[in-house]
Design an enzyme around this catalytic site. Structure first.
Site, short mmCIF file in Angstrom:
data_model
loop_
_atom_site.label_atom_id
_atom_site.label_comp_id
_atom_site.label_asym_id
_atom_site.label_seq_id
_atom_site.Cartn_x
_atom_site.Cartn_y
_atom_site.Cartn_z
N LYS A 178 -11.06 12.47 4.10
CA LYS A 178 -9.94 13.38 3.88
C LYS A 178 -8.72 12.60 3.39
CE LYS A 178 -6.62 14.94 6.35
NZ LYS A 178 -5.57 15.03 5.29
N GLU A 253 -5.18 1.26 10.50
CA GLU A 253 -4.27 0.49 9.64
C GLU A 253 -2.97 1.26 9.61
OE1 GLU A 253 -4.95 -2.38 8.40
OE2 GLU A 253 -7.12 -2.47 8.68
N CYS A 287 2.86 -0.03 2.65
CA CYS A 287 2.94 -0.53 4.03
C CYS A 287 3.32 -2.00 4.06
CB CYS A 287 1.62 -0.31 4.74
SG CYS A 287 0.25 -1.06 3.83
P1 NAD Z 1 0.28 10.01 8.29
O1 NAD Z 1 -0.10 9.30 9.52
O2 NAD Z 1 1.24 11.12 8.39
O3 NAD Z 1 -1.02 10.62 7.57
C1 NAD Z 1 -2.12 9.81 7.20
C2 NAD Z 1 -3.36 10.67 7.12
O4 NAD Z 1 -3.67 11.14 8.42
C3 NAD Z 1 -3.20 11.92 6.25
O5 NAD Z 1 -4.40 12.16 5.56
C4 NAD Z 1 -2.93 13.01 7.27
O6 NAD Z 1 -3.29 14.30 6.83
C5 NAD Z 1 -3.83 12.56 8.41
N1 NAD Z 1 -3.48 13.07 9.73
C6 NAD Z 1 -2.27 13.47 10.19
N2 NAD Z 1 -2.37 13.92 11.46
C7 NAD Z 1 -3.66 13.78 11.82
C8 NAD Z 1 -4.40 14.05 13.01
N3 NAD Z 1 -3.82 14.59 14.09
N4 NAD Z 1 -5.71 13.76 13.03
C9 NAD Z 1 -6.32 13.22 11.95
N5 NAD Z 1 -5.69 12.96 10.79
C10 NAD Z 1 -4.38 13.23 10.73
O7 NAD Z 1 0.77 8.88 7.28
P2 NAD Z 1 1.39 9.08 5.85
O8 NAD Z 1 2.77 9.60 6.00
O9 NAD Z 1 0.41 9.81 4.99
O10 NAD Z 1 1.42 7.56 5.31
C11 NAD Z 1 2.48 6.69 5.53
C12 NAD Z 1 2.15 5.74 6.65
O11 NAD Z 1 0.94 5.04 6.38
C13 NAD Z 1 3.21 4.64 6.80
O12 NAD Z 1 3.47 4.47 8.16
C14 NAD Z 1 2.53 3.42 6.22
O13 NAD Z 1 3.01 2.18 6.71
C15 NAD Z 1 1.11 3.66 6.63
N6 NAD Z 1 0.21 2.86 5.81
C16 NAD Z 1 -0.43 1.81 6.37
C17 NAD Z 1 -1.27 1.01 5.61
C18 NAD Z 1 -1.99 -0.18 6.18
O14 NAD Z 1 -2.92 -0.67 5.54
N7 NAD Z 1 -1.61 -0.67 7.35
C19 NAD Z 1 -1.47 1.33 4.26
C20 NAD Z 1 -0.80 2.42 3.72
C21 NAD Z 1 0.04 3.19 4.51
#
Ligand code: NAD
Length: 487
Positions: A178, A253, A287
């Site tokens: 997803k 991650e 990130c």
């Molecule tokens: P997010 O956590 O809001 O969403 C990430 C994904 O999780 C989306 O697909 C979302 O629909 C899904 N999601 C949300 N709630 C969920 C739940 N309850 N159960 C299952 N899935 C759920 O993050 P975002 O705003 O999309 O991305 C930004 C964040 O991602 C930042 O904090 C960034 O640092 C982090 N990030 C980390 C890395 C890494 O490799 N460490 C890489 C890229 C982004």
């Protein structure tokens, strides 16, 4: 003007509407206009996808590594032949400059398939010979885990989704993935590539929708064996709680608040050039972006002057324009969050050296409704400011002076995150000494975002659990079994 894409789920090799018949409107960040209608999938859609992945598992897990490699190379080749189309779609959907999607996002997605396609041709495992009192040969057999649940964020949409799909299927699993509801277009288009490459139906299933509904249904599903998640620390915490009673391996991650440590002996021009890029690439929405820069007080004034001068050269504007360096933030809500943090910096006594509120943002007519913020440089804030502690995930960087190496390391480590850091010095001994003490999953010395996919990638502390790489992804997506043969 973007034409509105009507996305469908991809289950068992077929595009299908969500059972609810409902769609989420996803906007083009640069214009604020609707870019795509994303299926609002529910538990029953996820059930179908998991069922399809389960059925495909037996056949796929019994294919030879060479056969899987061939199919994955076909996927990479087809994607490569459509690179410009995918880059354009990614830019429209995410807000990033099309040049960045063309040079980084899509090439890396292609490479993710090529990389894991070759990894599986060269795998070996441990074996031991026991003698006295029993002669026995022990060897390790790695078996795929089954159906993998893969959840990815909006900042590097296809890059990060394929960083999960490629290892999952390379090691013989099937999956239900997803992408973020904000950026679903390239994942949907990738499904066409899967069909064209003759990936057997059901090996990859993609369900679109929001996190708490579609995402959580994947996480909770009893037939999904492992969860690989990239996203925010807050959602990572929640997923940890959900999977704990299910005894399900999870790879997380998460967020970062990455420091650059600039010592007095650094090559200042190289350092400034790279730190401007590491702070503002992809609008600061990576990130791994630098968001705190600690500079030796002896070169602090010079560093700030050069850094601000170079930052001002960045062109903010239409992501379609090849001369644009900084595109639009993902959403209005995120734009407001970043603005809020810039206000916190002001309230905490910070000086905005350049960027938001200092220069006027002039945008071409086409993108006047977009979510743009100029690269913003903050000085004069204390380490305790939320601006220095929290992940802003936008084009904002704080620069602060330090006096000793020990102090620089201590202050770099004084946040809850531990994803990456950069160290700038021409003293090799210092490079080793400081790298060793930094609490970060990756330390780059005199560079940033130079990636060898063989090396472990992941975060310490609140930046995550687990690592991704050839070896670590193999461990995550397989179960090790010891076979002991007495002779
Ligand atoms: P997010 O956590 O809001 O969403 C990430 C994904 O999780 C989306 O697909 C979302 O629909 C899904 N999601 C949300 N709630 C969920 C739940 N309850 N159960 C299952 N899935 C759920 O993050 P975002 O705003 O999309 O991305 C930004 C964040 O991602 C930042 O904090 C960034 O640092 C982090 N990030 C980390 C890395 C890494 O490799 N460490 C890489 C890229 C982004």
């Amino acid at each position: 003007m973007c034409d509105v894409k009507e996305i469908k789920n991809y289950i068992n090799g077929v595009f299908v509407e969500p059972k609810s018949g409902k769609f989420i409107e996803s906007l083009c960040p640069a214009t604020g206009l609707i870019n795509a209608k994303v299926p609002s999938s529910e538990t029953s859609d996820v059930d179908d996808a998991v069922q399809s992945a389960k059925q495909a598992f037996y056949g796929w897990s019994n294919t030879s590594p060479q056969d899987r490699c061939n199919i994955m190379r076909r996927i990479a080749d087809i994607l490569e032949s459509r690179l410009d189309e995918f880059a354009q779609l990614e830019s429209q959907d995410q807000g990033k400059p099309v040049t960045l999607a063309t040079s980084v996002d899509i090439p890396r997605a292609i490479y993710n398939f090529r990389f894991f396609a070759s990894v599986i041709l060269h795998e070996t495992d441990d074996c031991t010979h026991l003698t006295n009192p029993t002669n026995a040969l022990n060897y390790v057999h790695r078996m795929p885990v089954g159906v993998a649940g893969l959840i990815s964020p909006w900042n590097l949409p296809l890059y990060l989704l394929t960083w999960k799909i490629a290892p999952a299927i390379a090691f013989g699993n099937t999956c239900v993935a997803k992408p973020s509801e904000f950026t679903s277009v390239t994942a949907w288009k990738l499904c066409e590539v899967f069909t064209q490459a003759e990936l057997p139906p059901g090996v990859v299933n993609i369900v679109f929708g929001d996190g708490p509904t579609a995402g959580e249904a994947i996480v909770k599903h009893k037939d999904v064996s492992v969860i690989s998640f990239t996203g925010s620390t807050a959602v990572g915490h929640h997923i940890s709680e959900v999977v704990a009673p299910l005894c399900k391996p999870v790879s997380l991650e998460l967020g970062g608040k990455n420091a650059a440590l600039v010592f007095g002996d650094a090559n200042l021009d190289d350092c400034v050039q790279c730190c401007v890029r590491s702070s503002f690439a992809n609008q600061g929405e990576i990130c791994l972006c630098t968001s705190r820069i600690y500079v030796d007080s002896t070169i602090y004034e010079e560093f700030v002057a050069k850094f601000v001068q170079r930052t001002k050269l960045l062109k903010v504007g239409d992501p379609d324009d090849k001369s644009t360096n900084v595109g639009a933030l993902i959403s209005k809500q995120h734009w407001e969050k970043v603005k809020h943090y810039i206000n916190i910096a002001r309230d905490d006594g910070g000086k905005i050296e350049c960027g938001d509120g200092v220069e006027q943002l002039r945008l071409p007519q086409r993108v006047k409704g977009g979510f743009f913020i100029q690269p913003t440089v903050v000085t004069g804030v204390d380490d305790s400011s939320r601006c220095v502690q929290d992940e802003i995930f936008g084009p904002v960087v704080c620069i602060m002076p330090f006096n000793t190496e020990e102090e620089a390391v201590k202050r770099s480590n004084a946040v809850k995150y531990g994803l990456c850091a950069t160290v700038w010095t021409s003293d090799l001994a210092r490079a080793h000494r400081v790298s060793k003490k930094l609490e970060a999953g990756t330390v780059w010395v005199n560079c940033w975002m130079v990636r060898d996919l063989n090396m472990p990638f992941g975060g310490m502390k609140q930046s995550g659990i687990g690592r991704e790489s050839a070896k670590h992804s193999a461990e995550f997506f397989t179960e090790a079994k010891t076979v002991c043969i007495k002779y």
